[in-house]
Design a protein around this motif. Structure first.
Motif, PDB file in Angstrom:
ATOM      1  N   ALA B  68      37.919 112.727 -19.197  1.00 11.45           N
ATOM      2  CA  ALA B  68      39.181 112.312 -18.577  1.00 11.45           C
ATOM      3  C   ALA B  68      40.286 112.281 -19.615  1.00 11.45           C
ATOM      4  O   ALA B  68      40.025 112.327 -20.826  1.00 11.45           O
ATOM      5  N   GLN B  69      41.491 112.145 -19.146  1.00 10.10           N
ATOM      6  CA  GLN B  69      42.738 112.151 -19.926  1.00 10.10           C
ATOM      7  C   GLN B  69      43.119 113.602 -20.255  1.00 10.10           C
ATOM      8  O   GLN B  69      42.376 114.306 -20.948  1.00 10.10           O
ATOM      9  N   ASN B  72      42.760 115.007 -23.756  1.00  9.71           N
ATOM     10  CA  ASN B  72      41.342 115.075 -24.128  1.00  9.71           C
ATOM     11  C   ASN B  72      40.672 116.280 -23.464  1.00  9.71           C
ATOM     12  O   ASN B  72      39.895 117.003 -24.096  1.00  9.71           O
ATOM     13  N   HIS B  75      41.894 119.322 -25.231  1.00  7.31           N
ATOM     14  CA  HIS B  75      41.271 119.374 -26.564  1.00  7.31           C
ATOM     15  C   HIS B  75      39.850 119.938 -26.460  1.00  7.31           C
ATOM     16  O   HIS B  75      39.408 120.724 -27.301  1.00  7.31           O
ATOM     17  N   PHE B  76      39.150 119.546 -25.406  1.00 12.34           N
ATOM     18  CA  PHE B  76      37.794 120.049 -25.153  1.00 12.34           C
ATOM     19  C   PHE B  76      37.820 121.519 -24.727  1.00 12.34           C
ATOM     20  O   PHE B  76      37.054 122.350 -25.230  1.00 12.34           O
TER      21      PHE B  76
END
Lengths: 238, 238
Positions: B68-69, B72, B75-76
């Protein structure tokens, strides 16, 4: 590694989430603006220094890297300071939690500055009363309730089943809210036993206890993120 | 890898920043709530599903991971979709920029909801007028000016010298603000030539052009982050 933390002097502010990680780990760091004045910040904000250009403090200098945004700084520091589990999936989980903490920090700030961050509190008091009431009644129960559930599901002691920068940031959230909204936090206490116990445990960690007793830990005040204005505090019921 | 995006139906919202990355990369993904209804979100928010517990949508399911977010998630996804440079320092730079975009998104949201996110706009119109004026006069020039300078320093074409998810998110910011605050954006146009040119280039990327022309791209509306209320728009001068 030697770290240089850049943050405004005079307040704990967002810099404190980074400071707590550095202190807890016993890291070798300088708090540059405290040593040399706030004017050291501006060249970075103006893009006159090498490295990624920060939008705002805090930022961290580590070798040639310049890293801004609290959650990003902690994501970077975590493995170096032993403050996050090693697995990539767990680092993402830590970052996710830290970003939710960052959202809460913004909401806490905006409870005293709902109209304009650069204007005086005194010029937005009426709106602040309304926003603070919503924070107390709806947002704090929702955010703190979430962290409480995360702690409970992870076994009760740590947000990530082992000590991490997230626990240190949750400590700061509870301490800051205790200062800013003591009545609301009293009312919420029965609903957040794991968070309260975490706060107490973090305060007893030797490096944190030493830091909190030192002059490096500034007192909360009405210039920072967490501000105590009695007229904004109150219960959590409608 | 097959990805499952979970986000509220009916709005672009914060989910759109993830959607643009998945679409640009031609990723294999399902938009789960659009296929099966908003009720698929709740078990994750309730902690009844395995994986990290989200505080709010959007979240992404990738194999056994739940992430979540927005920052983030990106970024993943960045390395998997080829939407971020490989070096760790550049990934941190991308995350830093995305977090500043996230801060701007929150400020844009709060310009129409400065008092309480769960209350009606109509019940906070007076405060919204004040906050929107501050957004137009101070915050948009500051944030967009920052991104403009970042683009200029990186050579003018990309926030990170090569295509990344940050460019896609900046596209969405410009498009959203063009919808919500057309007068303010007209007034700002001379100050953000690189941002405007970036927006035009992103719109012409084949996968993005196809996506924007598809039914998958919802229209902006007054339920999302970017809302057009004529009474909140205006110039950027005091």
């Amino acid at each position: 590694m030697h770290y240089q933390l850049y943050y405004w002097t005079g307040i704990q502010g967002r810099g404190e989430f980074v400071r707590l990680a550095l202190e807890d780990a016993g890291a070798d760091y300088a708090d540059v603006a405290r040593d040399h004045g706030d004017e050291v910040l501006q060249p970075f904000l103006d893009g006159a220094e090498a490295g990624a250009r920060p939008f705002a403090p805090p930022f961290l200098k580590a070798g040639r890297l310049v890293i801004a945004q609290v959650a990003n700084i902690l994501h970077f520091l975590g493995p170096q300071l032993g403050l996050v589990p090693e697995a990539e999936s767990r680092r993402l989980e830590a970052l996710q939690l830290q970003l939710t903490i960052a959202d809460l920090v913004t909401e806490i700030h905006d409870s005293h500055h709902p109209i304009a961050s650069a204007a005086y509190y005194e010029d937005q008091k009426a709106a602040a009363r309304q926003r603070a009431a919503d924070l107390r009644r709806n947002r704090l129960p929702k955010f703190l309730g979430h962290f409480e559930q995360v702690l409970a599901q992870a076994g009760g002691l740590h947000a990530l089943r082992s000590h991490s920068y997230v626990d240190l940031s949750l400590f700061q959230i509870v301490r800051g809210l205790d200062y800013a909204y003591p009545k609301a936090m009293d009312a919420l206490a029965p609903k957040i036993p794991h968070l309260r116990a975490l706060e107490a445990r973090i305060a007893e960690r030797p490096n944190i206890a030493a830091y909190l007793a030192s002059e490096r830990r500034l007192a909360f005040n009405t210039q920072g993120i967490f501000r105590h204005y009695p007229e904004l505090d109150g219960g959590i019921e409608d």
